[in-house]
Write a protein that holds these residues in place. Structure first.
Motif, mmCIF file in Angstrom:
data_model
loop_
_atom_site.group_PDB
_atom_site.id
_atom_site.type_symbol
_atom_site.label_atom_id
_atom_site.label_comp_id
_atom_site.label_asym_id
_atom_site.label_seq_id
_atom_site.Cartn_x
_atom_site.Cartn_y
_atom_site.Cartn_z
ATOM 1 N N LEU A 1 -4.842 -77.535 33.001
ATOM 2 C CA LEU A 1 -3.870 -77.591 31.902
ATOM 3 C C LEU A 1 -2.574 -78.281 32.310
ATOM 4 N N PRO A 2 -1.939 -77.892 33.423
ATOM 5 C CA PRO A 2 -0.714 -78.621 33.802
ATOM 6 C C PRO A 2 -0.968 -80.108 34.047
ATOM 7 N N GLY A 3 -2.087 -80.433 34.665
ATOM 8 C CA GLY A 3 -2.414 -81.833 34.917
ATOM 9 C C GLY A 3 -2.664 -82.600 33.641
ATOM 10 N N GLN A 4 -3.345 -81.976 32.677
ATOM 11 C CA GLN A 4 -3.629 -82.639 31.407
ATOM 12 C C GLN A 4 -2.343 -82.954 30.651
ATOM 13 N N PHE A 5 -1.440 -81.989 30.590
ATOM 14 C CA PHE A 5 -0.196 -82.235 29.852
ATOM 15 C C PHE A 5 0.720 -83.205 30.585
ATOM 16 N N ALA A 6 0.683 -83.226 31.909
ATOM 17 C CA ALA A 6 1.444 -84.227 32.671
ATOM 18 C C ALA A 6 0.893 -85.624 32.383
ATOM 19 N N HIS A 7 -0.417 -85.745 32.352
ATOM 20 C CA HIS A 7 -1.052 -87.040 32.042
ATOM 21 C C HIS A 7 -0.690 -87.489 30.627
ATOM 22 N N MET A 8 -0.742 -86.557 29.688
ATOM 23 C CA MET A 8 -0.406 -86.906 28.304
ATOM 24 C C MET A 8 1.053 -87.360 28.194
ATOM 25 N N ALA A 9 1.944 -86.741 28.962
ATOM 26 C CA ALA A 9 3.361 -87.132 28.934
ATOM 27 C C ALA A 9 3.551 -88.534 29.500
ATOM 28 N N GLU B 1 1.228 -90.925 29.457
ATOM 29 C CA GLU B 1 0.568 -91.869 28.540
ATOM 30 C C GLU B 1 1.375 -92.090 27.258
ATOM 31 N N ASP B 2 2.033 -91.024 26.775
ATOM 32 C CA ASP B 2 2.799 -91.119 25.530
ATOM 33 C C ASP B 2 4.200 -90.568 25.761
ATOM 34 N N PRO B 3 5.112 -91.395 26.260
ATOM 35 C CA PRO B 3 6.469 -90.912 26.566
ATOM 36 C C PRO B 3 7.203 -90.324 25.353
ATOM 37 N N SER B 4 6.843 -90.742 24.153
ATOM 38 C CA SER B 4 7.534 -90.209 22.966
ATOM 39 C C SER B 4 7.218 -88.719 22.759
ATOM 40 N N GLY B 5 6.083 -88.271 23.268
ATOM 41 C CA GLY B 5 5.716 -86.856 23.141
ATOM 42 C C GLY B 5 5.889 -86.086 24.436
ATOM 43 N N ALA B 6 6.572 -86.711 25.407
ATOM 44 C CA ALA B 6 6.719 -86.075 26.719
ATOM 45 C C ALA B 6 7.515 -84.776 26.655
ATOM 46 N N TYR B 7 8.372 -84.638 25.657
ATOM 47 C CA TYR B 7 9.171 -83.420 25.538
ATOM 48 C C TYR B 7 8.300 -82.188 25.277
ATOM 49 N N LEU B 8 7.071 -82.400 24.852
ATOM 50 C CA LEU B 8 6.157 -81.287 24.578
ATOM 51 C C LEU B 8 5.379 -80.829 25.813
ATOM 52 N N ARG B 9 5.546 -81.553 26.925
ATOM 53 C CA ARG B 9 4.749 -81.244 28.116
ATOM 54 C C ARG B 9 4.891 -79.785 28.532
ATOM 55 N N TRP B 10 6.107 -79.336 28.763
ATOM 56 C CA TRP B 10 6.298 -77.979 29.283
ATOM 57 C C TRP B 10 6.033 -76.902 28.239
ATOM 58 N N PRO B 11 6.494 -77.072 26.992
ATOM 59 C CA PRO B 11 6.126 -76.048 25.997
ATOM 60 C C PRO B 11 4.609 -75.916 25.822
ATOM 61 N N ALA B 12 3.907 -77.049 25.783
ATOM 62 C CA ALA B 12 2.447 -76.997 25.628
ATOM 63 C C ALA B 12 1.792 -76.361 26.847
ATOM 64 N N THR B 13 2.297 -76.672 28.028
ATOM 65 C CA THR B 13 1.747 -76.075 29.253
ATOM 66 C C THR B 13 1.958 -74.560 29.244
ATOM 67 N N ILE B 14 3.171 -74.140 28.915
ATOM 68 C CA ILE B 14 3.486 -72.707 28.911
ATOM 69 C C ILE B 14 2.651 -71.961 27.873
ATOM 70 N N VAL B 15 2.545 -72.507 26.672
ATOM 71 C CA VAL B 15 1.786 -71.828 25.609
ATOM 72 C C VAL B 15 0.308 -71.730 25.970
ATOM 73 N N THR B 16 -0.266 -72.813 26.452
ATOM 74 C CA THR B 16 -1.702 -72.756 26.766
ATOM 75 C C THR B 16 -1.982 -71.838 27.954
ATOM 76 N N ILE B 17 -1.101 -71.822 28.939
ATOM 77 C CA ILE B 17 -1.283 -70.898 30.058
ATOM 78 C C ILE B 17 -1.139 -69.457 29.561
ATOM 79 N N PHE B 18 -0.230 -69.231 28.620
ATOM 80 C CA PHE B 18 -0.085 -67.897 28.036
ATOM 81 C C PHE B 18 -1.369 -67.488 27.308
ATOM 82 N N TRP B 19 -1.969 -68.426 26.571
ATOM 83 C CA TRP B 19 -3.227 -68.115 25.889
ATOM 84 C C TRP B 19 -4.317 -67.753 26.896
ATOM 85 N N VAL B 20 -4.361 -68.478 28.000
ATOM 86 C CA VAL B 20 -5.344 -68.162 29.040
ATOM 87 C C VAL B 20 -5.065 -66.773 29.616
ATOM 88 N N LEU B 21 -3.794 -66.436 29.810
ATOM 89 C CA LEU B 21 -3.446 -65.091 30.275
ATOM 90 C C LEU B 21 -3.917 -64.016 29.291
#
Length: 158
Positions: free
Chosen positions: A29-37, A39-59
């Motif tokens: 998950l962290p690697g996927q969102f880093a890669h997405m950031a 690839e698409d710098p305009s959506g890079a601001y979502l990297r950490w929120p998306a990482t945190i939310v998905t890790i929370f879902w896994v928890l």
């Protein structure tokens, strides 16, 4: 007793699933969102929120797996119809509820910003699915509570 024979293989698969989820939490998950950031710098601001939310879902899923493991232990020891089992079902309900609340938040965030209906529809489907699972577990908890009360009453008579 089929349920007694099912406990061991179920535990193997629960442990396997737990291990895979740890891999997803720490690497995928962290690697996927880093890669997405990248690839698409305009959506890079979502990297950490998306990482945190998905890790929370896994928890949340991991909490459910631990609770299921504990309930399986109670099944194996023929202690499932005791008040202690309700605590572990509550853990499942709280984990589902926490995941549901964040899922609804993500659904609303994406829904108001989306230009394509695909992702909001997928998130809506996931929200409905998690809602159904949560309500089903709530009904099963009520049934377990009734069965626990009946067993306690029967043991008092005997």
């Amino acid at each position: 007793m089929f349920e007694q024979r099912a406990v061991a293989p179920l535990r193997v698969f629960l442990a396997l699933l737990f291990a895979v989820l740890i891999f997803f939490q720490t690497f995928s998950l962290p690697g996927q969102f880093a890669h997405m950031a990248r690839e698409d710098p305009s959506g890079a601001y979502l990297r950490w929120p998306a990482t945190i939310v998905t890790i929370f879902w896994v928890l949340c899923v991991q909490a459910v797996l631990v609770a299921i493991w504990k309930l399986l232990t109670m099944v194996k020891k023929d202690r499932i119809f005791t008040p202690a089992s309700l605590i572990w079902v509550d853990v499942i309900l709280y984990a589902i509820g926490a995941g549901w609340v964040t899922l609804v938040g993500v659904f609303l965030f994406v829904g108001f910003k989306a230009q394509d209906p695909g992702l909001p529809l997928l998130l809506f489907l996931a929200t409905v699915g998690v809602t159904v699972i949560g309500l089903l577990v709530a009904v099963l908890r009520a049934l377990l509570r009734q069965a626990t009360t009946l067993r306690t009453d029967m043991e008092a008579v005997i």
